[in-house]
Enzyme design. Structure first.
Site, mmCIF file in Angstrom:
data_model
loop_
_atom_site.group_PDB
_atom_site.id
_atom_site.type_symbol
_atom_site.label_atom_id
_atom_site.label_comp_id
_atom_site.label_asym_id
_atom_site.label_seq_id
_atom_site.Cartn_x
_atom_site.Cartn_y
_atom_site.Cartn_z
ATOM 1 N N LYS A 120 -37.970 1.374 -11.651
ATOM 2 C CA LYS A 120 -38.701 0.116 -11.546
ATOM 3 C C LYS A 120 -39.278 -0.296 -12.903
ATOM 4 C CE LYS A 120 -40.110 0.626 -6.695
ATOM 5 N NZ LYS A 120 -41.265 0.733 -5.781
ATOM 6 N N HIS B 119 -11.541 12.309 9.060
ATOM 7 C CA HIS B 119 -10.280 11.844 8.480
ATOM 8 C C HIS B 119 -10.466 11.405 7.024
ATOM 9 C CE1 HIS B 119 -8.083 11.751 12.377
ATOM 10 N NE2 HIS B 119 -9.336 11.676 12.825
ATOM 11 N N GLU C 192 -36.832 11.577 -0.055
ATOM 12 C CA GLU C 192 -38.068 11.264 -0.783
ATOM 13 C C GLU C 192 -39.133 12.330 -0.592
ATOM 14 O OE1 GLU C 192 -38.355 6.480 -1.579
ATOM 15 O OE2 GLU C 192 -39.674 7.367 -0.086
#
Length: 430
Positions: free
Chosen positions: A418, A304, A283
């Site tokens: 949003k 792995h 951010e």
């Protein structure tokens, strides 16, 4: 004290390149501490750590004692920095399995997603238990924590009655404004402050992080002492400062087309700390078409799964490996007379010895494969180290972002999804 080793990035950059960065790091550090850069109304976190026992710390410790005495479980309601910091701290110090420890209340996290399955699982975990909640939000209107708050409030009121439920609701919010502050005032909840000049991702060393830590059995005063020492030590204006080394090295590597930073640790309990770091740097730096993409990995497990990509994939990443001292109590590998697994060559060797060889082998392989590696030596895993680590990365992030030429303290891009979501939900005004 944290130290930084950049000896495994040479070849990708030269010493002269680093020395040329000194003026840039100095300028960025000065801009940050003198409050002359963009976002300078959100630098209150710089001076939060103190060697003194503040009144806020006393209140936090008192509230934590009350919660620990009256609650089997404690639910932290928040999203982003309001939950990543506390969770990172609790899991690093108390372990990922901390809720199996009968000496401390169980700590759960809510309001950080919109999953029905996750909500139903939390409700199941709380059945038959005395619990309290900590609502963490500057505004109180962020969708995910607001939904969880409404539901948990109702659960508490149904279980204890409206008046007694109030004694189990703790609010961490803005000191003066916002829907949550209004709710806390009207209902009479005990409140703690998120300073107005501290943004969410830099708030872990406020009550946002310290109250949940204290409930989990971490000493918030010790955490702050570690951070206060870091604040003092990391104010040095030279490459003797590990913050300078880290900020300069990652920016130099970015200039050499290393666009991805992978934060790695050989301790599984560090995983959520990696999530906190991801938000902090993601951010803070990811804007204006710039930024190093923050990724995390748990070694040796992810060797792995991601090992092949790291070793021979596109050469666009570098690693920052956080190392801790092994526990003082050792675990040795025993002899097996059949030796069907072929491990008798390790008889008598300790697990941390084997891990150290895995680290050294991986380090050499990745560097030889064209992956520069920055090493961060953090010392013992303890409350003070926790505070030091939080402050180290916060300061490095602020300096690094100013070196990159972006505002470390805003996040305008977060609002786009949003707005779309609110429109789809039919929220008034959208």
């Amino acid at each position: 004290m944290i130290s930084v080793d950049i000896s495994n990035i040479w070849g990708e950059i030269e010493l002269n390149d680093l020395l040329k960065m000194e003026k840039d790091v100095f300028r960025a550090h000065k801009t940050l501490t003198e409050g002359r850069g963009e976002g300078n109304d959100f630098i209150g976190w710089l001076n939060l750590p103190t060697f003194e026992m503040t009144e806020e710390l006393r209140r936090i410790k008192a509230a934590a004692r009350k919660i620990r005495e009256t609650s089997d479980a404690f639910v932290v309601v928040g999203i982003g920095g309001s939950y990543l910091g506390p969770r990172a701290a609790i899991e690093l110090i108390k372990g990922q399995n901390h809720n199996l420890n009968e000496d401390d209340p169980q700590v759960f996290f809510a309001g950080n997603n919109l999953s029905t399955a996750a909500w139903q699982d939390l409700c199941k975990q709380l059945e038959g238990k005395d619990f309290s909640i900590n609502i963490i939000s500057k505004s109180g209107t962020t969708t995910e924590p607001a939904i969880a708050t409404r539901a948990l409030k109702w659960m508490l009121e149904r279980k204890y009655g409206a008046e007694k439920a109030k004694e189990r609701i703790f609010v961490t919010t803005d000191p003066n404004k916002g829907a949550l502050r209004q709710m806390a005032t009207e209902e009479g909840y005990e409140t703690f402050v998120i300073p107005p000049d501290v943004g969410g991702r830099y708030s872990v060393l406020t009550a946002v992080g310290l109250l949940p830590m204290a409930v989990a059995g971490i000493d918030p005063a010790e955490v702050m002492l570690g951070a206060a020492q870091a604040r003092k030590d990391f104010d040095e204006r030279s490459f003797n400062n590990p913050v300078w080394l880290y900020a300069a090295a990652r920016n130099l590597l970015y200039q050499r087309s290393k666009k991805i930073e992978m934060l790695c640790c050989y301790e599984p309990d560090f995983k959520c700390f990696g999530g906190w770091w991801q938000q902090l740097f993601g951010e803070s730096e990811g804007k204006d078409g710039k930024g190093i993409f923050p990724a995390t990995a748990e070694f040796t497990a992810d060797l792995h799964s991601l090992g092949q990509m790291i070793q021979q994939g596109e050469r666009t990443l570098f690693e920052t490996v956080v190392r801790f001292e092994p526990p003082r109590r050792k675990t040795a590998i025993e002899l097996d007379w059949k030796n069907l697994d072929g491990l008798n060559y390790l008889e008598g060797k300790t697990l941390d010895f084997v891990q150290e060889q895995a680290f050294l082998g991986t380090l050499d392989a990745h560097v030889d494969g064209g992956v520069p590696v920055i090493l961060v030596q953090a010392g013992d895993v303890c409350d003070r180290t926790l505070g030091e680590l939080f402050y180290f990365f916060e300061l490095a992030c602020g300096i690094s972002a100013y070196m990159l030429g972006v505002n470390p303290f805003n996040q305008p891009g977060v609002e786009f999804y949003k707005k779309n979501m609110f429109h789809l939900l039919g929220k008034p005004g959208y």
